[in-house]
Write an enzyme that holds these catalytic residues in place. Structure first.
Site, PDB file in Angstrom:
ATOM      1  CE  LYS A   1       3.240  -5.428   4.107  1.00  0.00           C
ATOM      2  NZ  LYS A   1       3.057  -4.886   4.645  1.00  0.00           N
TER       3      LYS A   1
ATOM      4  CG  ASP B   1       0.668  -4.131   1.877  1.00  0.00           C
ATOM      5  OD1 ASP B   1       0.887  -4.751   2.928  1.00  0.00           O
ATOM      6  OD2 ASP B   1       1.617  -3.364   1.576  1.00  0.00           O
TER       7      ASP B   1
ATOM      8  CD  GLU C   1       7.477  -0.096   7.844  1.00  0.00           C
ATOM      9  OE1 GLU C   1       7.894   0.360   7.353  1.00  0.00           O
ATOM     10  OE2 GLU C   1       6.639  -0.695   7.375  1.00  0.00           O
TER      11      GLU C   1
ATOM     12  CD  GLU D   1       0.575  -1.590   8.417  1.00  0.00           C
ATOM     13  OE1 GLU D   1      -0.005  -0.841   8.921  1.00  0.00           O
ATOM     14  OE2 GLU D   1       1.390  -1.190   7.080  1.00  0.00           O
TER      15      GLU D   1
ATOM     16  CG  ASP E   1      -0.419  -0.246   2.465  1.00  0.00           C
ATOM     17  OD1 ASP E   1       0.939  -0.080   2.570  1.00  0.00           O
ATOM     18  OD2 ASP E   1      -1.106  -0.328   3.513  1.00  0.00           O
ATOM     19  CB  SER E   2       4.833   1.465   0.135  1.00  0.00           C
ATOM     20  OG  SER E   2       4.500   0.445  -0.814  1.00  0.00           O
TER      21      SER E   2
END
EC number: 2.1.2.11
Length: 264
Positions: A112, A84, A181, A114, A45-46
Site C-alpha cells: 500500500k 504498508d 481515508e 499513499e 505503518d500505524s
C-alpha cells in the site's frame, strides 16, 4: 477460511457484497482474525503509533513492517495480506521496487502506497514486476506535516474532483485496490461508483465496497483517542472473538459504519 485473493474481492464488488478488513501486527491476533474469516489484513505503518507510541507514522521502517508482515502471515495463511510502504520508501519507482520486494518476500500479497496521480509511474512499474498495489487517497498519514495535522480531506470541490481523477489514473496504472481515508461519504461514493476495482474506506461512511479499522480501535484500547469513525466492538460484545465477528457482520450488512461514525 478459503484463500482470499484480489479476484475474491473483485467478485464481491461485482455482486454488491461488502467486506471487512483490519490492521494486524502479530501472529496471535492474525490467527484470531482468520478464525472469524476476516478476508483482508493490513500490516499498517500505524504500528508506529499503536505499538511504538510515536506521535505519527513517519519513523517506521521497511524492516519493521517486514518483521510484522512475517508474523501476521504466520498466523493467517489465507487472508489477503497488505503491507504498508513506510514514509520515503517509494520516493522513486526504482526505490519502490527494491523496498516492495522485501515486503512481498516477507509474505505480503500487496503493498500500500499513499499518494495521488504522481504515483502512477511507480504503480505501473510495481505491477509490471508482479507487485500488486493498493493506492491510499484522502487523509494520508505520511503527509501529516503537509496537512497540518490529521484533517478531513476532499471537502472543497476542486480537491474532490482531483481525488476522483487521481483514483481513476491510479486504477489505469494498475492499482487493484483503492483505500480512502477521512473524506466525505458523498465523495467516497462517487469514487467507489467510478472505479472497477474494490474500494476500502475508513471514515468515509458505509458507501465503499469494504471497510478497515485499526484493530486497537476495534477493541477500544488505542492509547490516545478514539476517532469518530471508529467503534469499540469489544465493549458491545465483551469478548474479542465476538467483537471481530460483530464487526465483520455489521460491515457486511451495511450497519457499520452508521451515521454516528460517518464524516459529514
Amino acid at each position: 477460511m478459503k484463500k482470499v485473493t484480489i479476484n475474491t474481492l473483485m467478485k464481491l464488488k461485482e455482486e454488491g457484497r461488502k467486506f471487512a478488513s483490519s490492521t494486524a501486527y502479530d501472529a496471535s491476533f492474525a490467527q484470531l482474525f482468520e478464525q472469524q474469516e476476516m478476508p483482508v489484513l493490513l500490516v499498517g505503518d500505524s504500528l508506529g503509533m499503536v505499538l511504538q507510541g510515536k506521535p505519527d507514522t513517519l519513523p517506521v521502517t521497511v524492516e519493521e513492517v517486514a518483521y510484522h508482515t512475517r508474523c501476521v502471515r504466520a498466523g493467517s495463511p489465507n487472508c489477503l495480506l497488505m503491507a504498508d510502504m513506510p514514509f520515503m520508501s517509494y520516493a522513486t519507482p526504482q526505490q519502490a521496487c527494491l523496498e516492495a520486494a522485501k515486503l512481498m518476500q516477507a509474505g505480503a500479497n500487496m503493498v500500500k502506497l499513499e499518494g495521488g496521480s504522481w504515483l502512477a509511474e511507480t504503480v505501473r512499474m510495481l505491477t509490471e514486476r508482479a507487485v500488486p498495489v493498493c493506492a491510499h487517497l484522502g487523509l494520508t498519514p505520511q503527509s501529516v506535516n503537509i496537512f497540518g495535522g490529521f484533517k478531513v480531506q476532499g471537502r472543497e470541490q476542486e480537491q474532490a474532483d482531483q481525488m476522483v481523477k487521481d483514483a481513476l489514473e491510479l486504477q489505469a496504472a494498475g492499482a487493484q485496490i483503492i483505500l480512502l481515508e477521512c473524506i466525505p461519504a458523498e465523495l467516497a461514493e462517487r469514487i467507489t461508483n467510478a472505479l472497477n476495482v474494490p474500494v476500502i474506506g475508513i471514515g468515509t461512511g458505509n458507501v465503499t465496497d469494504g471497510q478497515i479499522l485499526v484493530m486497537h480501535d476495534m477493541f477500544g484500547i488505542s492509547a490516545n483517542y478514539m476517532p469518530k469513525f471508529s467503534k469499540n466492538f469489544l465493549a458491545e460484545t465483551g469478548d474479542m472473538r465476538s467483537a471481530v465477528a460483530k464487526y465483520i457482520s455489521d460491515v457486511e450488512s451495511g450497519a457499520f459504519p452508521g451515521p454516528d461514525h460517518t464524516i459529514a
